[in-house]
Design a protein around this motif. Structure first.
Motif, PDB file in Angstrom:
ATOM      1  N   LEU A  56       0.812  -1.224   0.000  1.00  0.00           N
ATOM      2  CA  LEU A  56       0.000   0.000   0.000  1.00  0.00           C
ATOM      3  C   LEU A  56       0.843   1.270   0.000  1.00  0.00           C
ATOM      4  N   ALA A  57       2.143   1.128   0.183  1.00  0.00           N
ATOM      5  CA  ALA A  57       3.030   2.295   0.142  1.00  0.00           C
ATOM      6  C   ALA A  57       3.378   2.693  -1.293  1.00  0.00           C
ATOM      7  N   ALA A  58       3.036   1.852  -2.262  1.00  0.00           N
ATOM      8  CA  ALA A  58       3.287   2.174  -3.676  1.00  0.00           C
ATOM      9  C   ALA A  58       2.500   3.423  -4.062  1.00  0.00           C
ATOM     10  N   GLU A  80      -2.249   7.048  -3.577  1.00  0.00           N
ATOM     11  CA  GLU A  80      -3.213   7.975  -4.187  1.00  0.00           C
ATOM     12  C   GLU A  80      -4.645   7.529  -3.928  1.00  0.00           C
ATOM     13  N   LEU A  81      -4.894   6.238  -4.102  1.00  0.00           N
ATOM     14  CA  LEU A  81      -6.234   5.704  -3.856  1.00  0.00           C
ATOM     15  C   LEU A  81      -6.630   5.820  -2.389  1.00  0.00           C
ATOM     16  N   LEU A  82      -5.677   5.623  -1.482  1.00  0.00           N
ATOM     17  CA  LEU A  82      -5.966   5.782  -0.056  1.00  0.00           C
ATOM     18  C   LEU A  82      -6.426   7.206   0.233  1.00  0.00           C
ATOM     19  N   ALA A  99      -8.419  -0.413   7.026  1.00  0.00           N
ATOM     20  CA  ALA A  99      -9.161   0.519   7.884  1.00  0.00           C
ATOM     21  C   ALA A  99      -8.208   1.286   8.803  1.00  0.00           C
ATOM     22  N   ARG A 100      -7.241   0.598   9.369  1.00  0.00           N
ATOM     23  CA  ARG A 100      -6.271   1.273  10.253  1.00  0.00           C
ATOM     24  C   ARG A 100      -5.478   2.331   9.491  1.00  0.00           C
ATOM     25  N   LEU A 101      -5.033   1.988   8.301  1.00  0.00           N
ATOM     26  CA  LEU A 101      -4.262   2.936   7.503  1.00  0.00           C
ATOM     27  C   LEU A 101      -5.100   4.140   7.078  1.00  0.00           C
ATOM     28  N   LEU A 102      -6.361   3.919   6.782  1.00  0.00           N
ATOM     29  CA  LEU A 102      -7.236   5.029   6.388  1.00  0.00           C
ATOM     30  C   LEU A 102      -7.491   5.991   7.546  1.00  0.00           C
TER      31      LEU A 102
END
Length: 113
Positions: free
Chosen positions: A72-74, A79-81, A108-111
């Motif tokens: 998800l760091a890509a 951008e999507l996050l 969910a945690r990252l968001l």
């Protein structure tokens, strides 16, 4: 911002907010009308390789979460996050039988960060 994680097979509730399917494949046996999905960002789902690795046997959820966070760091995922964060209250939907030990909880945690 409120973020919930639920199984996609559960009936929609008024407090769901934006309903976001976070699985790569459409849930088996569920019509689009019944699912009432508002967003389906397939690029935020775990890669096929990571998914296969995790489901191949006794794998550590913590290691899976670490590897998924790295994916998800890509730039495209980041951008999507940000785009999802802008939607406000939402429910992340997954077909996983154990949503609390799935990628949806990591997402969910990252968001919420």
């Amino acid at each position: 911002m409120s973020i919930r994680v639920r199984r996609v097979y559960e009936p929609p509730e008024p407090e769901d907010g934006v309903r976001v399917l976070v699985d790569r494949l459409w849930p088996r046996g569920l019509s689009k009308e019944a699912a009432r999905v508002d967003e389906w960002p397939k690029a935020l789902t775990p890669s096929t390789e990571l998914r296969r690795w995790y489901h191949a046997g006794e794998r550590s959820y913590e290691e899976f979460a670490r590897r998924y966070e790295a994916e998800l760091a890509a730039p495209e995922a980041a951008e999507l996050l940000e785009r999802l964060r802008a939607l406000g209250d939402m429910t992340l939907l997954t077909a996983s039988k154990s949503p609390e030990r799935s990628h949806a909880t990591v997402l969910a945690r990252l968001l919420q960060e």
